[in-house]
Write a protein that holds these residues in place. Structure first.
Motif, PDB file in Angstrom:
ATOM      1  N   ARG A  80      -6.748  -8.425  76.601  1.00  0.00           N
ATOM      2  CA  ARG A  80      -7.708  -8.613  75.515  1.00  0.00           C
ATOM      3  C   ARG A  80      -7.337  -9.877  74.752  1.00  0.00           C
ATOM      4  NH1 ARG A  80      -5.952  -3.604  75.755  1.00  0.00           N
ATOM      5  NH2 ARG A  80      -7.424  -1.900  76.090  1.00  0.00           N
ATOM      6  N   VAL A  81      -8.390 -10.522  74.240  1.00  0.00           N
ATOM      7  CA  VAL A  81      -8.170 -11.744  73.471  1.00  0.00           C
ATOM      8  C   VAL A  81      -8.987 -11.637  72.204  1.00  0.00           C
ATOM      9  CG1 VAL A  81      -8.362 -14.252  73.407  1.00  0.00           C
ATOM     10  CG2 VAL A  81      -7.784 -13.108  75.549  1.00  0.00           C
ATOM     11  N   LEU A  82      -8.279 -11.805  71.080  1.00  0.00           N
ATOM     12  CA  LEU A  82      -8.987 -11.755  69.800  1.00  0.00           C
ATOM     13  C   LEU A  82      -9.684 -13.082  69.518  1.00  0.00           C
ATOM     14  CD1 LEU A  82      -6.653 -10.000  67.203  1.00  0.00           C
ATOM     15  CD2 LEU A  82      -9.010  -9.404  67.697  1.00  0.00           C
ATOM     16  N   ALA A  83     -10.777 -13.001  68.786  1.00  0.00           N
ATOM     17  CA  ALA A  83     -11.411 -14.236  68.298  1.00  0.00           C
ATOM     18  C   ALA A  83     -10.474 -14.889  67.292  1.00  0.00           C
ATOM     19  CB  ALA A  83     -12.744 -13.881  67.647  1.00  0.00           C
ATOM     20  N   PRO A  84     -10.455 -16.210  67.191  1.00  0.00           N
ATOM     21  CA  PRO A  84      -9.486 -16.890  66.312  1.00  0.00           C
ATOM     22  C   PRO A  84      -9.547 -16.419  64.874  1.00  0.00           C
ATOM     23  CG  PRO A  84     -10.543 -18.460  67.778  1.00  0.00           C
ATOM     24  CD  PRO A  84     -11.270 -17.163  67.967  1.00  0.00           C
ATOM     25  N   ASP A  85     -10.756 -16.240  64.362  1.00  0.00           N
ATOM     26  CA  ASP A  85     -10.862 -15.832  62.965  1.00  0.00           C
ATOM     27  C   ASP A  85     -10.601 -14.350  62.753  1.00  0.00           C
ATOM     28  OD1 ASP A  85     -11.447 -18.283  61.740  1.00  0.00           O
ATOM     29  OD2 ASP A  85     -13.485 -18.195  62.551  1.00  0.00           O
ATOM     30  N   LEU A  93      -7.927 -12.713  63.283  1.00  0.00           N
ATOM     31  CA  LEU A  93      -6.567 -12.360  62.879  1.00  0.00           C
ATOM     32  C   LEU A  93      -6.509 -11.954  61.406  1.00  0.00           C
ATOM     33  CD1 LEU A  93      -4.430 -15.058  64.736  1.00  0.00           C
ATOM     34  CD2 LEU A  93      -4.408 -12.598  65.092  1.00  0.00           C
ATOM     35  N   LEU A  94      -7.434 -12.543  60.619  1.00  0.00           N
ATOM     36  CA  LEU A  94      -7.462 -12.168  59.208  1.00  0.00           C
ATOM     37  C   LEU A  94      -8.560 -11.140  58.918  1.00  0.00           C
ATOM     38  CD1 LEU A  94      -6.829 -15.682  57.648  1.00  0.00           C
ATOM     39  CD2 LEU A  94      -5.266 -13.739  57.758  1.00  0.00           C
ATOM     40  N   ASP A  95      -9.134 -10.643  59.989  1.00  0.00           N
ATOM     41  CA  ASP A  95     -10.186  -9.626  59.823  1.00  0.00           C
ATOM     42  C   ASP A  95     -10.000  -8.540  60.876  1.00  0.00           C
ATOM     43  OD1 ASP A  95     -12.428  -8.268  58.964  1.00  0.00           O
ATOM     44  OD2 ASP A  95     -13.802  -9.481  60.167  1.00  0.00           O
ATOM     45  N   LEU A  96      -8.856  -7.927  60.811  1.00  0.00           N
ATOM     46  CA  LEU A  96      -8.537  -6.941  61.855  1.00  0.00           C
ATOM     47  C   LEU A  96      -9.388  -5.673  61.745  1.00  0.00           C
ATOM     48  CD1 LEU A  96      -4.690  -7.407  61.807  1.00  0.00           C
ATOM     49  CD2 LEU A  96      -6.268  -8.065  63.622  1.00  0.00           C
ATOM     50  N   ALA A  97     -10.012  -5.481  60.585  1.00  0.00           N
ATOM     51  CA  ALA A  97     -10.877  -4.311  60.463  1.00  0.00           C
ATOM     52  C   ALA A  97     -12.039  -4.385  61.426  1.00  0.00           C
ATOM     53  CB  ALA A  97     -11.380  -4.200  59.026  1.00  0.00           C
ATOM     54  N   GLY A 120     -11.739  -6.172  64.223  1.00  0.00           N
ATOM     55  CA  GLY A 120     -11.114  -6.775  65.378  1.00  0.00           C
ATOM     56  C   GLY A 120     -11.735  -6.417  66.708  1.00  0.00           C
ATOM     57  N   PRO A 121     -11.930  -5.105  67.017  1.00  0.00           N
ATOM     58  CA  PRO A 121     -12.454  -4.746  68.342  1.00  0.00           C
ATOM     59  C   PRO A 121     -13.780  -5.436  68.651  1.00  0.00           C
ATOM     60  CG  PRO A 121     -11.632  -2.806  67.220  1.00  0.00           C
ATOM     61  CD  PRO A 121     -11.576  -3.920  66.233  1.00  0.00           C
ATOM     62  N   ARG A 129     -14.540  -8.275  67.850  1.00  0.00           N
ATOM     63  CA  ARG A 129     -14.312  -9.707  68.061  1.00  0.00           C
ATOM     64  C   ARG A 129     -13.338  -9.960  69.200  1.00  0.00           C
ATOM     65  NH1 ARG A 129     -14.118 -12.986  62.507  1.00  0.00           N
ATOM     66  NH2 ARG A 129     -16.180 -12.441  61.718  1.00  0.00           N
ATOM     67  N   GLU A 130     -13.129  -8.952  69.981  1.00  0.00           N
ATOM     68  CA  GLU A 130     -12.230  -9.109  71.116  1.00  0.00           C
ATOM     69  C   GLU A 130     -13.040  -9.362  72.377  1.00  0.00           C
ATOM     70  OE1 GLU A 130      -9.925  -5.583  71.340  1.00  0.00           O
ATOM     71  OE2 GLU A 130      -8.464  -6.221  69.847  1.00  0.00           O
ATOM     72  N   LEU A 162     -14.715 -13.836  54.920  1.00  0.00           N
ATOM     73  CA  LEU A 162     -13.520 -13.012  54.839  1.00  0.00           C
ATOM     74  C   LEU A 162     -12.832 -13.260  53.507  1.00  0.00           C
ATOM     75  CD1 LEU A 162     -12.049 -13.647  58.404  1.00  0.00           C
ATOM     76  CD2 LEU A 162     -13.555 -11.805  57.660  1.00  0.00           C
ATOM     77  N   TYR A 206     -10.568 -16.221  53.375  1.00  0.00           N
ATOM     78  CA  TYR A 206     -11.280 -17.507  53.330  1.00  0.00           C
ATOM     79  C   TYR A 206     -11.958 -17.706  51.986  1.00  0.00           C
ATOM     80  CZ  TYR A 206     -10.745 -17.523  58.453  1.00  0.00           C
ATOM     81  OH  TYR A 206     -10.263 -17.509  59.713  1.00  0.00           O
ATOM     82  N   SER A 244     -10.833 -20.948  61.450  1.00  0.00           N
ATOM     83  CA  SER A 244     -10.752 -21.520  62.772  1.00  0.00           C
ATOM     84  C   SER A 244     -12.078 -22.120  63.226  1.00  0.00           C
ATOM     85  CB  SER A 244     -10.321 -20.422  63.768  1.00  0.00           C
ATOM     86  OG  SER A 244     -10.285 -20.924  65.063  1.00  0.00           O
ATOM     87  N   ASP A 255      -1.910  -9.737  75.530  1.00  0.00           N
ATOM     88  CA  ASP A 255      -1.663  -8.590  74.654  1.00  0.00           C
ATOM     89  C   ASP A 255      -0.893  -7.488  75.376  1.00  0.00           C
ATOM     90  OD1 ASP A 255      -3.801  -7.981  76.339  1.00  0.00           O
ATOM     91  OD2 ASP A 255      -4.647  -6.541  74.923  1.00  0.00           O
ATOM     92  N   ASN A 288      -4.099 -15.307  68.201  1.00  0.00           N
ATOM     93  CA  ASN A 288      -5.236 -14.509  68.682  1.00  0.00           C
ATOM     94  C   ASN A 288      -5.234 -14.386  70.195  1.00  0.00           C
ATOM     95  OD1 ASN A 288      -6.047 -17.439  68.559  1.00  0.00           O
ATOM     96  ND2 ASN A 288      -7.790 -16.594  69.690  1.00  0.00           N
ATOM     97  N   ARG A 289      -4.505 -15.196  70.914  1.00  0.00           N
ATOM     98  CA  ARG A 289      -4.516 -15.140  72.375  1.00  0.00           C
ATOM     99  C   ARG A 289      -3.702 -13.954  72.908  1.00  0.00           C
ATOM    100  NH1 ARG A 289      -1.995 -20.905  72.979  1.00  0.00           N
ATOM    101  NH2 ARG A 289      -0.737 -19.882  71.394  1.00  0.00           N
ATOM    102  N   LEU A 313      -2.829 -11.189  70.860  1.00  0.00           N
ATOM    103  CA  LEU A 313      -2.970 -10.007  70.008  1.00  0.00           C
ATOM    104  C   LEU A 313      -4.339  -9.367  70.197  1.00  0.00           C
ATOM    105  CD1 LEU A 313      -1.373 -11.218  66.653  1.00  0.00           C
ATOM    106  CD2 LEU A 313      -0.468  -9.507  68.216  1.00  0.00           C
ATOM    107  N   THR A 338      -6.490  -5.681  68.782  1.00  0.00           N
ATOM    108  CA  THR A 338      -6.434  -4.590  67.791  1.00  0.00           C
ATOM    109  C   THR A 338      -5.761  -3.351  68.359  1.00  0.00           C
ATOM    110  OG1 THR A 338      -8.547  -5.427  66.993  1.00  0.00           O
ATOM    111  CG2 THR A 338      -7.833  -3.293  66.183  1.00  0.00           C
ATOM    112  N   PHE A 364       1.597 -10.653  59.680  1.00  0.00           N
ATOM    113  CA  PHE A 364       1.014 -11.813  59.024  1.00  0.00           C
ATOM    114  C   PHE A 364      -0.161 -11.455  58.134  1.00  0.00           C
ATOM    115  CE2 PHE A 364      -2.461 -11.494  61.953  1.00  0.00           C
ATOM    116  CZ  PHE A 364      -1.868 -10.952  63.091  1.00  0.00           C
ATOM    117  N   GLN A 410      -3.508  -6.351  56.065  1.00  0.00           N
ATOM    118  CA  GLN A 410      -4.342  -5.326  56.703  1.00  0.00           C
ATOM    119  C   GLN A 410      -3.549  -4.475  57.693  1.00  0.00           C
ATOM    120  OE1 GLN A 410      -7.647  -7.304  58.506  1.00  0.00           O
ATOM    121  NE2 GLN A 410      -8.659  -7.756  56.568  1.00  0.00           N
TER     122      GLN A 410
END
Lengths: 752, 310
Positions: A177-182, A184-188, A190-191, A193-194, B51, B54, B100, B192, B215-216, B218, B220, B240, B243
């Protein structure tokens, strides 16, 4: 008796309850075989247990098989996750051999894993491989597996294929799985954006055969254990059912007895469950009802005193016997058995002793007839027997034996003993008899004739006697008597009564005769039973009173002063008012003085209704008429009643007078009666004076009057007025009179 | 498998010094090239998404740059493209990219100087056609380790798991660890699943695991699983983002939005020799009190409020 009782019980049993062996226990079910209810229940138990066992085992096998399959699938999926994670190093290095060796070492302890292969992202190159068996064929990845798109996060796509046996092949892509870059600060979020990326493929075969074999062994053992449990349950259930049904089985024997007509069965004992207790209770209620019905039948068709059948039942059976003899051409006999002098015994010792006498006589009679014969008590002292299948000689033999055995019997009441005899009339029952009633009447008439002839004998009914003794049950004879009353076809014959000590004037006893169709005169003993049976006695009494008054008026109109002794039946006391009214009317109509009428009643009739008799005698006495006690001494009555009955005359029974010259006891009886009568102020009349010596003797004893052949025979006309004057010499000098010693002896046992 | 690196010897220290001098020279050169005038024309602030991290930075920038125009990209690349077309037609000064998406689209489409922030894994800014400067998204490694050490003074051995390309930060972290007496192991993973694999196979005596933002590598699910795993294993976790405290992390160290805004303003007018990628000066630490209690830690008074800015 047993036969009709049994028939009634059978009918009731079948109609009301239908408790029959066959229906209750299915011993002979309609259209079925000889099966047992207990057996059927046991069979049902076995079949049910077998069905449950088969269903349980089948369910175990089916659900167990499904469970194993599901378990194999789940284990395969679990192994998919495990192998996916364990294969991670293979995709993280260019030299996966060390990681693969470590993995192989671990998988060697897992026999279910047949092989594992890790492919690269193209699916064409094997990055790592583990094979449990050396020659395991390598299966290529399918196009479906290779075309599997990366799944959404949270899902793990895989293909599962069932191979031979219990083997399952699982193929799945290896994903990252790869998260979208932004993100990381919006893990709520996250799924969402994966993104997923396929980096290889995993291929392995899982074999659940060992587990399945183990399961089958366990299932076989479980099935055997279950079979054992069901077997034990069947055995215990069988014992339980037998024990529960035992009380019902015990009902079989009493029910069979009940079906055979035996209602003296007891079903109150014994246990049983609620339902069986209810059946037992219902049966007891039924039996009680049957007994009550049987008792009711017995009471309805049975004489309560003697236990013999009653008149109604006897007549019904007689009618059946009449049909039977007509159909089969056989003959039977009807015996009418009447106790001689029963009323006298009854009067002396009381009703209770009389009843006891009847019971004992009934026992004697029952002992003299066969089981298939029938004995009934009609009324009073009259018994009727139906002797089946006998001819005249056989019937006579039975009657003779009855006469004999009764004659041998002596009835004891306290310290007194009474000889008992019976008069028997015999009538044959055959096809020539128009009805059974005719035979019954013929037997009664013959019985009456036997009584007339002195009792303690039997008399067979035949044609000649029928002429003298009309059929007492014949409607023709009853109509004839009625017609005779209406047409004055009855007539009196006169017998003089002579005063022995003074000139009492002309005195006559009026004796009734019936003019038969042939012109001959029939005595009362022949037709009175018919009159009695058809209720003509009262009418006959009234006719006698009216006719006597007419005759007396006619005699007095001729210048003669006569006194008439008129015989009445005991029936007059039952309607004394009517009697007094008629006598008063007739006396007034003919202007007659009452003292010229003397009414004779028998001693037994007077005693039987003493109070009524006294009232009637007193009532009639007020009209000037007098009463005479007829046939006095023939019974065994107490002399005490004489004090209460204001009769003017006592007519001494001819049985004492007839033998008094040869029997000192009879003479004592005559003397005693005369003394008592004198003490009571009554006059005495000696009956049946047959000769001059007797006449002389009774005169010496103080008897007031005498009648009999020694004086004059009964005649249809009055003697000349000088008849009584010709006997004055007798009164002047005892023993010098001319007494006619010839002529018929008429003993007035039942005379008019 | 990831590459394990340890810094503790003299050779490593010499290499580090040489690389540091090289970076300083390069940064000075780039800073001189990226000098631009931000006072005459209004600044355009591109916000990648709505966010909190941001928005807080954007708000702080607007307070410092009243004439700046803020463009919300809402995480939508097409909207971002449209915004960039619009910016070409407008007379504007520099572009501040927050996040980003804003950074990537600005580097690709903007002809103006760019200062980016809040991007943990910025693309290679050397390929940009314009002057690009930036502010680090993470506080300095030393500060993060100091916060962790403050929370658990007995902390001796940790493992840092990161994606590829984090060598400079890894070296910085190693230096900080040495300074604090902590033995740090760096594990570099590619995905991940590899991160999960590595996290579950850390040595038993490792007291904590430090996940750097990438993000590459990690996801959820992996974060949720590995954080829960660490809690079950009694291991501390430094992350980091606050949350992740809800998923079982012990400590998070983030940048302070005002510090980020201040560093961005400085990059608009960089002093001579200022680094192209300016470090943060302050950090904000957040603590999961419950996990700390479970792990038997005594939370020091400054951190008992849950958040500690230093």
């Amino acid at each position: 008796m047993n036969r009709w009782l049994r028939a009634g019980v059978d009918r009731l049993a079948s109609q009301q309850h239908r408790w029959r062996r066959g229906e209750l226990f299915a011993t002979r079910a309609p259209g079925g075989g000889n099966r047992s209810l207990v057996g059927r229940l046991l069979a049902a138990l076995v079949v049910t247990s077998l069905c449950i066992y088969v269903a349980a085992v089948a369910g175990l096998w089916w659900s167990g098989g499904r469970l194993i399959e599901d378990s194999a699938r789940k284990q395969a999926v679990q192994w998919l996750a495990e192998l996916d994670e364990l294969g991670t190093p293979i995709y993280a290095t260019r030299r996966p051999e060390p990681a693969m060796r470590a993995l192989s070492a671990r998988l060697k302890n897992v026999p279910e894993i047949i092989y594992v292969r890790y492919y690269d992202a193209s699916g064409g190159r094997v990055l790592g491989e583990y094979t449990a068996r050396a020659r395991e064929p390598r299966l290529a990845l399918t196009a479906e597996t290779l075309s599997t798109a990366p799944a959404k996060p949270g899902n793990r796509p895989y293909q599962l294929a069932e191979l031979d046996g219990a083997r399952v092949r699982v193929t799945a892509p290896v994903q990252v799985r790869v998260l979208a870059p932004d993100a990381l600060l919006d893990l709520a979020h996250g799924p969402a954006r994966e993104s997923m990326k396929v980096i290889g493929f995993l291929d392995f075969v899982f074999d659940a055969g060992a587990q399945q074999a183990q399961f089958e062994r366990s299932l076989i053992g479980g099935s055997l254990a279950l079979a054992l449990v069901f077997g034990v349950a069947v055995v215990l259930g069988r014992r339980k059912i037998r024990r529960a049904m035992a009380p019902l089985t015990e009902l079989q024997e009493p029910l069979a007895r009940l079906a055979r007509g035996d209602i003296d069965v007891d079903m109150s004992k014994g246990g049983g469950d609620r339902e069986i207790a209810a059946i037992r209770e219902a049966l007891n209620v039924t039996i009680t009802a049957l007994k009550e019905r049987a008792d009711a039948l017995r009471r309805a068709e049975c004489d309560a005193l003697t236990g013999l059948v009653n008149q109604r039942y006897f007549k019904r059976q007689l009618a059946l016997e009449r049909s039977h003899v007509e159909r089969d051409g056989e003959t039977s006999a009807v015996l009418c058995i009447d106790l001689d002098r029963f009323r006298a015994v009854n009067d002396v010792v009381g009703d209770a002793a009389g009843d006891r006498l009847l019971i004992q006589v009934a026992g004697l009679l029952r002992a003299r007839i066969r089981d298939n014969d029938l004995l009934a008590r009609f009324e009073g002292d009259e018994f009727i027997a139906l002797i089946r299948g006998v001819n005249r000689d056989g019937a006579v033999k039975v009657a003779r034996s009855i006469n004999h055995v009764v004659q041998e019997f002596q009835f004891a009441a306290g310290e007194e003993r009474f000889p008992v005899t019976v008069s028997i009339g015999i009538a044959m029952l055959d096809a020539s008899q128009p009805t059974a009633e005719v035979a019954l009447a013929q037997a009664a008439a013959a019985c009456a004739l036997a009584k007339t002839r002195g009792g303690n004998r039997h008399q067979v009914h035949d044609g000649d006697e029928a002429k003298l003794s009309p059929d007492s049950n014949s409607p023709a004879w009853s109509r004839y008597i009625q017609t005779a009353i209406q047409d004055n076809a009855l007539k009196f014959v006169y017998q003089p009564i002579l005063g022995l000590h003074d000139d009492a004037g002309e005195m006559y006893e009026l004796l009734l005769r019936l003019v038969a169709p042939g012109g001959e005169l029939v005595s009362p003993t022949a037709f009175l039973p018919v009159a009695d049976r058809f209720g003509l006695l009262a009418e006959l009494d009234h006719w006698v009173i009216r006719r006597a008054c007419e005759e007396l008026a006619r005699v007095r109109a001729g210048g003669r002063s006569a006194t008439f002794f008129v015989n009445l039946s005991g029936h007059v006391f039952e309607e004394g008012e009517v009697l007094m009214r008629i006598v008063g009317e007739e006396l007034a109509r003919h202007k007659l003085p009452g003292e010229h009428l003397v009414f004779e009643i028998t001693e037994q009739a007077a005693i039987r209704q003493l109070d009524r008799a006294r009232a009637v005698v007193e009532g009639i006495g007020k009209l000037g008429c007098r009463f005479a006690l007829d046939d006095f001494g023939s019974g065994f009555s107490s002399l005490n009643y004489l004090k209460h009955l204001p009769a003017a005359f006592i007519k001494i029974s001819g049985t004492f007078v007839h033998n008094m010259m040869s029997d000192a006891l009879d003479e004592v009886m005559v003397r005693s009666i005369v003394q008592i009568a004198n003490a009571l102020g009554m006059q005495t009349v000696a009956e049946s004076v047959e000769d001059r010596e007797t006449l002389q003797r009774i005169a010496e004893l103080g008897v007031s009057f005498a009648q009999g052949h020694a004086i004059a025979r009964p005649a249809e006309a009055l003697p000349d007025p000088g008849f009584f004057a010709s006997h004055r010499w007798f009164r002047a000098r005892t023993g010098s009179s001319k007494v006619n010693s010839s002529g018929p002896l008429v003993r007035s046992a039942r005379k008019r | 498998m990831g590459k394990n690196c340890q810094w503790g010897g003299d050779t490593s220290r010499r290499v580090f010094v040489v690389r540091f001098i090289f970076l300083v020279v390069i940064s000075g050169f780039l800073a001189s090239c990226a000098t631009f005038d931000a006072g005459s024309t209004p600044v355009a602030i591109l916000v990648s998404d709505r966010l909190a991290a941001y928005q807080q930075v954007a708000d702080a920038l607007r307070a410092r740059l009243p004439r700046a125009r803020i463009y919300e990209l809402d995480g939508d690349p097409r909207k971002a493209q449209a915004v960039m077309v619009k910016l070409r037609d407008e007379e504007a000064g520099a572009v501040i990219a927050v996040g980003s998406l804003a950074t990537r689209i600005a580097i690709k489409a903007s002809g103006r100087p760019i200062v980016f922030c809040q991007d943990f894994n910025p693309e290679d800014i050397r390929a940009a056609r314009v002057a690009v400067r930036g502010v680090r998204a993470m506080p300095a490694a030393l500060k993060q380790l100091q916060a962790w050490k403050t929370l658990d003074p007995r902390l001796k051995r940790v493992t840092m798991i990161s994606g590829a390309g984090m060598g400079e930060f890894a070296r910085e972290a190693a230096a900080g660890a040495r300074q604090l007496g902590i033995r740090l192991q760096h594990v570099e993973v590619q995905s991940d699943r590899e991160l999960l694999y590595a996290a579950k196979r850390t040595d038993a005596d490792v007291q904590g695991v430090w996940f750097t933002p990438d993000n590459r590598v990690l996801s959820t699910e992996v974060l949720r699983e590995v954080l829960a795993y660490n809690v079950r294993q009694g291991k501390q976790t430094l992350v980091f983002s606050a949350q992740l405290l809800g998923l079982g992390a012990l400590l998070s160290v983030e940048g302070d939005p005002h510090d980020v805004a201040a560093r961005v303003i400085e990059q608009l007018h960089p002093a001579g020799g200022a680094p192209v990628l300016a470090p943060l000066q302050r950090a904000r630490a957040s603590i999961n009190i419950e996990v700390a209690k479970q792990l038997g830690l005594v939370v020091p008074p400054p951190m008992q409020a849950g958040t500690y800015v230093f």
